[in-house]
Design a protein around this motif. Structure first.
Motif, PDB file in Angstrom:
ATOM      1  N   ALA A   1       9.098 -14.158  17.021  1.00 55.78           N
ATOM      2  CA  ALA A   1       7.682 -14.546  16.607  1.00 55.78           C
ATOM      3  C   ALA A   1       7.282 -14.673  15.188  1.00 55.78           C
ATOM      4  O   ALA A   1       6.453 -15.318  14.584  1.00 55.78           O
ATOM      5  N   ALA A   2       8.016 -13.570  14.455  1.00 53.21           N
ATOM      6  CA  ALA A   2       7.725 -13.523  13.000  1.00 53.21           C
ATOM      7  C   ALA A   2       8.332 -14.684  12.329  1.00 53.21           C
ATOM      8  O   ALA A   2       8.134 -15.428  11.341  1.00 53.21           O
ATOM      9  N   ILE A   3       9.594 -15.123  12.853  1.00 50.37           N
ATOM     10  CA  ILE A   3      10.478 -16.204  12.084  1.00 50.37           C
ATOM     11  C   ILE A   3       9.695 -17.597  12.409  1.00 50.37           C
ATOM     12  O   ILE A   3       9.547 -18.389  11.646  1.00 50.37           O
ATOM     13  N   ILE A   4       9.105 -17.602  13.608  1.00 46.80           N
ATOM     14  CA  ILE A   4       8.197 -18.862  13.899  1.00 46.80           C
ATOM     15  C   ILE A   4       7.191 -19.163  12.807  1.00 46.80           C
ATOM     16  O   ILE A   4       6.727 -20.051  12.616  1.00 46.80           O
ATOM     17  N   GLY A   5       6.677 -17.993  12.324  1.00 46.11           N
ATOM     18  CA  GLY A   5       5.369 -17.992  11.615  1.00 46.11           C
ATOM     19  C   GLY A   5       5.806 -18.463  10.288  1.00 46.11           C
ATOM     20  O   GLY A   5       4.766 -18.406   9.227  1.00 46.11           O
ATOM     21  N   ILE A   6       7.024 -18.602   9.654  1.00 45.86           N
ATOM     22  CA  ILE A   6       7.321 -18.814   8.392  1.00 45.86           C
ATOM     23  C   ILE A   6       6.979 -20.098   8.279  1.00 45.86           C
ATOM     24  O   ILE A   6       7.345 -21.043   8.859  1.00 45.86           O
TER      25      ILE A   6
ATOM     26  N   TYR B   1       9.527 -23.864   3.222  1.00 42.99           N
ATOM     27  CA  TYR B   1      10.604 -23.048   2.484  1.00 42.99           C
ATOM     28  C   TYR B   1      12.118 -23.746   3.177  1.00 42.99           C
ATOM     29  O   TYR B   1      12.857 -23.935   2.068  1.00 42.99           O
ATOM     30  N   TYR B   2      12.177 -23.949   4.294  1.00 44.85           N
ATOM     31  CA  TYR B   2      13.302 -24.636   4.704  1.00 44.85           C
ATOM     32  C   TYR B   2      13.836 -26.013   4.014  1.00 44.85           C
ATOM     33  O   TYR B   2      14.743 -26.346   3.828  1.00 44.85           O
TER      34      TYR B   2
ATOM     35  N   THR C   1      19.519 -15.706   4.706  1.00 43.39           N
ATOM     36  CA  THR C   1      19.785 -14.396   3.898  1.00 43.39           C
ATOM     37  C   THR C   1      18.680 -14.642   2.740  1.00 43.39           C
ATOM     38  O   THR C   1      18.432 -13.462   2.291  1.00 43.39           O
ATOM     39  N   ASN C   2      18.300 -15.644   2.081  1.00 51.83           N
ATOM     40  CA  ASN C   2      17.229 -15.832   1.025  1.00 51.83           C
ATOM     41  C   ASN C   2      15.732 -16.165   1.585  1.00 51.83           C
ATOM     42  O   ASN C   2      15.132 -15.936   0.827  1.00 51.83           O
ATOM     43  N   ILE C   3      15.707 -16.678   3.003  1.00 54.59           N
ATOM     44  CA  ILE C   3      14.598 -17.006   3.401  1.00 54.59           C
ATOM     45  C   ILE C   3      14.113 -16.290   4.654  1.00 54.59           C
ATOM     46  O   ILE C   3      13.133 -15.473   4.610  1.00 54.59           O
ATOM     47  N   THR C   4      14.592 -16.419   5.774  1.00 50.57           N
ATOM     48  CA  THR C   4      14.299 -15.806   6.983  1.00 50.57           C
ATOM     49  C   THR C   4      14.298 -14.642   7.149  1.00 50.57           C
ATOM     50  O   THR C   4      13.174 -13.705   7.242  1.00 50.57           O
ATOM     51  N   ILE C   5      15.396 -13.610   6.450  1.00 56.21           N
ATOM     52  CA  ILE C   5      15.335 -12.093   6.351  1.00 56.21           C
ATOM     53  C   ILE C   5      14.259 -11.487   5.343  1.00 56.21           C
ATOM     54  O   ILE C   5      13.452 -10.658   5.930  1.00 56.21           O
TER      55      ILE C   5
END
Length: 320
Positions: A199-204, A208-209, A224-228
């Motif tokens: 749910a947190a990832i979907i909100g990004i 950015y990607y 490593t540089n965006i998601t986490i």
């Protein structure tokens, strides 16, 4: 003076009317929240009166208030056993292992689920991974028994025997159970955490990607540089809450999954099972209450301490 008092009285009346007006304005939300508030009061706050039991030698005929006050004797009994530090060590080390393994696997699983673009398949996989979380530990215990039954279990019958290995009496060999319990705990709980992280990832923001792809960033670099980094606040919150329960073992896991086998206690006995067994033998309610209070106090101290550490490095990611 009289005019000042009149003005203050009018101001007080105005504030009171304003508060009543706000309450009436949000009456629907208040009514909607009432069941949850009542449940929290009954389930979380009402039992807190039982704290007194931790300092008393409960006599059911005399009642809670008339029972003898014994101070810290119940806590002394908790630590009087030679196994006290063993069960504390088991509780802490198991929970640390569960925390680290489940967090890493849940994040990886959430990232994989996010790669499933087909909505139907995505919902199917999410439902599949979260399903074990809703299965009773009693059922899980029998599922484990189906795999590890010494005579007819799946592992012995269909894996060990065809490969020419000697069957193992799993419920009499404690050295295997740290791994078995870790696998069972991961299977049951990692899916729920993965869905939270998903749910947190979907909100990004997808921009950015898109920018990373234009710059030629690989999937690993994007992770490593965006998601986490962007889901770090959620990771910290769940980790802090898990650390707060590091002194509490999953009673169902350690009691039901092991079928309460006495031969496994050297590696599976934790605070909760120790207290339960002592309560069943002695009927000492004060012991159980003192253990519960100790776990709650330690958990509170750990949550506050870890939150202070997080706050020192990043105020935005702290719980409070």
């Amino acid at each position: 003076m009289a005019s000042v008092e009149v003005l203050e009285a009018k101001a007080s009346i105005t504030r009171s009317k304003t508060r009543k007006g706000k309450l009436w304005k949000y009456r629907s939300l208040i009514i909607l929240a009432l069941p949850g508030i009542l449940l929290m009061l009954i389930n979380n706050y009402l039992p807190m009166f039982g704290i007194f039991l931790a300092f008393k030698d409960l006599n059911y005929t005399e009642g809670i208030w008339a029972s003898k006050w014994v101070g810290l004797d119940n806590f002394k009994f908790l630590f009087a056993s030679n196994d006290a530090w063993v069960i504390i060590r088991h509780t802490i080390f198991y929970n640390l292992a569960f925390l680290i393994i489940n967090t890493v696997l849940a994040i990886l699983l959430a990232i994989l689920l996010n790669e499933v673009k087909n909505k139907v398949m995505s919902k199917f996989f999410q439902s599949t991974v979260i399903l074990p979380n809703f299965i009773s530990m009693v059922i899980v215990g029998y599922l484990v028994y189906g795999f590890l039954n010494p005579d007819l279990g799946f592992v012995n019958k269909f894996i060990m025997e065809p490969m020419g290995w000697e069957p193992v009496n799993w419920y009499a060999t404690p050295e295997h159970w740290p791994y078995i319990l870790t696998i069972v705990n991961t299977w049951k709980n990692v899916g729920y955490a993965a869905v939270v992280y998903l749910a947190a990832i979907i909100g990004i923001d997808q921009e950015y990607y898109e920018a990373a792809v234009i710059d030629g960033a690989s999937r690993w670099k994007q992770m490593t540089n965006i998601t986490i980094p962007l889901i770090a606040p959620v990771i910290i919150i769940l980790t802090v809450l898990a650390i707060g329960r590091i002194f509490n073992a999953d009673f169902g896991l350690f009691y039901q999954a092991t079928m309460a086998s006495g031969m496994l206690k050297s590696t599976t006995d934790v605070i909760d099972t120790y207290v339960y067994n002592a309560l069943m033998v002695t009927g000492d309610t004060g012991l159980a209450s003192s253990a519960g209070l100790l776990q709650s106090v330690v958990g509170f101290i750990l949550v506050v301490s870890v939150n202070l550490i997080v706050r020192k490095f990043s105020k935005d990611n702290a719980l409070f």
